[in-house]
Design an enzyme around this catalytic site. Structure first.
Site, short mmCIF file in Angstrom:
data_model
loop_
_atom_site.label_atom_id
_atom_site.label_comp_id
_atom_site.label_asym_id
_atom_site.label_seq_id
_atom_site.Cartn_x
_atom_site.Cartn_y
_atom_site.Cartn_z
N CYS A 115 0.79 -1.24 -0.02
CA CYS A 115 0.20 -0.04 -0.19
C CYS A 115 0.76 1.21 0.06
CB CYS A 115 -1.00 -0.02 1.13
SG CYS A 115 -2.28 1.30 1.06
N ARG A 156 -2.82 7.10 -6.01
CA ARG A 156 -3.13 7.04 -4.69
C ARG A 156 -4.50 6.88 -4.57
NH1 ARG A 156 -0.24 11.34 -1.08
NH2 ARG A 156 -1.59 10.19 0.45
N ILE A 203 -7.29 -0.97 1.89
CA ILE A 203 -7.64 0.18 2.80
C ILE A 203 -7.14 1.40 2.08
CG2 ILE A 203 -7.26 1.07 5.09
CD1 ILE A 203 -8.04 -1.71 5.44
N HIS A 205 -2.97 -5.55 1.78
CA HIS A 205 -2.08 -5.93 2.96
C HIS A 205 -2.39 -7.20 3.52
CE1 HIS A 205 -1.95 -1.59 3.98
NE2 HIS A 205 -3.24 -1.14 3.31
N GLU A 240 -0.63 -8.44 5.44
CA GLU A 240 0.04 -8.40 6.87
C GLU A 240 -1.36 -8.28 7.69
OE1 GLU A 240 0.05 -6.11 4.88
OE2 GLU A 240 -0.06 -3.95 5.66
#
Lengths: 192, 295
Positions: free
Chosen positions: A77, A103, A137, A174, A176
């Site tokens: 990201c 972005r 996100i 993501h 993670e």
């Protein structure tokens, strides 16, 4: 093997938890000298403007670029934005990966989403067959990749959300934040 | 491939992206620009900072949508906005504006003295204040995807922020050593949902991101809160009520990143100009304190 996670701002702790679950030694990187002895680096999610400013103010831009010449680097990201060459606005970028990124490409937080991705490289590398459940996100998209960068994952509408160029990885989502460590395993497989 | 929006994972996920960062109160688009340039990871758009709400008195409400939209148009970082405790229509309006996070905040005048908003009903995530673990987990039970310790907003006095962070962290530490059969009694004692008590024990931390707020005025204050174990800080009046907001804002951002490095903290604390004047909480009448708002 020791992997650093850039810990200027963002969800670096989540990456460290994931790496530790794979039995990898980790280090938080806030200053240039903390890059010494690392075999790879993850640039986490967060705010790319914050990470870029702190990297500039603490003299990390040059050392990070040099590190990338030799070692594997993965950006998730904000990290993918920071790795890119072009985001169509003025902000500090490492420019290590030959990709153009937009972005907040899906809109604001209300448009953040989860989706399953079919990533054949990931399946091959980890010997698994399940789709990768990805969390986006306020996510960027990868608008274009250069000739020697390859697309790893796209949404069903064709928008690129993961790319690889040699030992560089960029994901607009993501890994993670999920319990699925396959992307981290894939990154580790790029390190010799 | 189906895309799901508004899930708890994406609500909580945005707060995870803000970690290790500073969220700054801003009252104009110009402030928002200064905050973004200083490295803020998000801004809180509002009409008056808490210190002015205190000074001017009256009923403090949600900000003008026009102001919030102007700030949203100015910066690329997430924009938060406040609604009154229990005022779910203000929250609906903020959701319609598309703000990135809603702060159901004790800094504004409460609209409901018994109930908070049912935050599960919204696609936009909420952050709520707490003074202790029970209050935090009640808010998470209502759907908050992020928590901040309350401190005492608009004072520039960090003592309440420390009290609340210590209360939360201390409770989590003792929870991790409790036997499982003790958890229901503990849930009853602190008025928190049992399942969240259990989850907190298993994780050894709050199940959502936890920032500090209310009284942070210096880089040292920010680093203090980080060393006490919070994930990041909100700075309200502390920046734009100080002599040199841009410089102080940048210094606080650096202090949050390097919160364990005293030599960097010394460097960034130099020559910041006048801090906000502040109000000493120990001499403040009870009726003026706002942290007690929240049920």
């Amino acid at each position: 093997m020791k992997i650093g996670v850039l810990a200027l701002q963002g969800d670096f702790a989540e990456h460290i938890i994931m790496l530790k679950s794979l039995g990898v030694e980790t280090a938080e990187v806030r200053l240039a000298e903390q890059l010494d002895g690392l075999n790879g680096l993850i640039i986490p999610g967060g705010e790319s403007t914050t990470i870029g400013k702190l990297a500039t103010d603490f003299g990390l831009m040059g050392p990070l670029r040099q590190f990338g010449q030799r070692q594997a680097v993965w950006g998730t990201c904000a990290g993918a934005i920071f790795l890119s060459k072009d985001v169509s606005r003025e902000q500090p970028l490492l420019g290590l990966m030959d990709i153009k990124v937009a972005r907040n490409a899906f809109g604001r937080q209300v448009d953040s989403f989860e989706a399953d991705l079919d990533i054949s490289e990931l399946k091959q590398a980890t010997g698994t067959d399940e789709a990768f459940h990805a969390v986006f996100i306020r996510a960027p998209i990868i608008e274009s990749v250069s000739a020697d960068a390859k697309i790893l994952a796209s949404l069903s509408d064709g928008r690129i959300v993961a790319a690889q160029q040699g030992h560089f990885l960029a994901t607009s989502f993501h890994p993670e934040l999920t319990g699925d460590s396959r992307f981290h395993q894939y990154f580790l497989s790029l390190i010799d | 491939m189906e895309q799901q929006t508004g899930t708890f994972a994406v609500k909580k996920g945005l707060a995870q992206m803000l970690k290790g960062g500073v969220i700054m109160d801003v009252v104009t688009p110009e402030h928002a620009r200064i905050a973004e340039d200083a490295g803020a990871s998000a801004v809180m758009a509002l009409e008056r900072v808490p210190a002015d709400i205190r000074a001017q008195g009256g009923v403090a409400r949600m900000s003008d949508p026009d102001l919030i939209e102007k700030i949203m148009a100015t910066v690329t970082i997430p924009v938060m906005a406040k609604c009154r405790i229990g005022h779910f229509v203000e929250a609906q309006i903020l959701e319609a504006l598309g703000v990135d996070y809603i702060d159901e905040s004790e800094v504004l005048t409460p609209a409901d003295e018994a109930h908070h908003i049912n935050k599960h009903e919204f696609k936009i995530p909420f952050v709520c204040g707490c003074r202790n673990l029970g209050e935090a987990l009640r808010r998470v039970g209502e759907g908050a995807a992020m928590i901040r310790t309350k401190g005492e907003a608009g004072t520039g006095d960090v003592v309440e922020a420390v009290r609340h962070a210590r209360a939360v962290m201390g409770a989590i530490r003792s929870l991790t050593t409790m036997a499982d059969e003790e958890l229901m009694a503990y849930a009853k004692e602190i008025g928190a949902p049992y399942e969240l008590i259990k989850e907190t024990k298993e994780l050894g931390r709050m199940p959502v991101v936890n920032f500090a707020a209310g009284g942070v005025a210096t880089p040292a204050d920010a680093a203090l809160m980080m060393q006490l174990g919070v994930d990041g800080v909100f700075v309200g009046s502390g920046i734009f009520k100080s002599g040199d907001p841009a410089r102080r804002a940048a210094a606080i951002v650096k202090a949050v990143t390097h919160y364990q490095d005293a030599s960097i903290l010394a460097e960034v604390s130099r020559d910041l100009g006048e801090p906000m004047v502040g109000r000493n909480i120990s001499t403040m009448p009870e009726v003026e304190k706002i942290a007690g708002r929240g049920w």
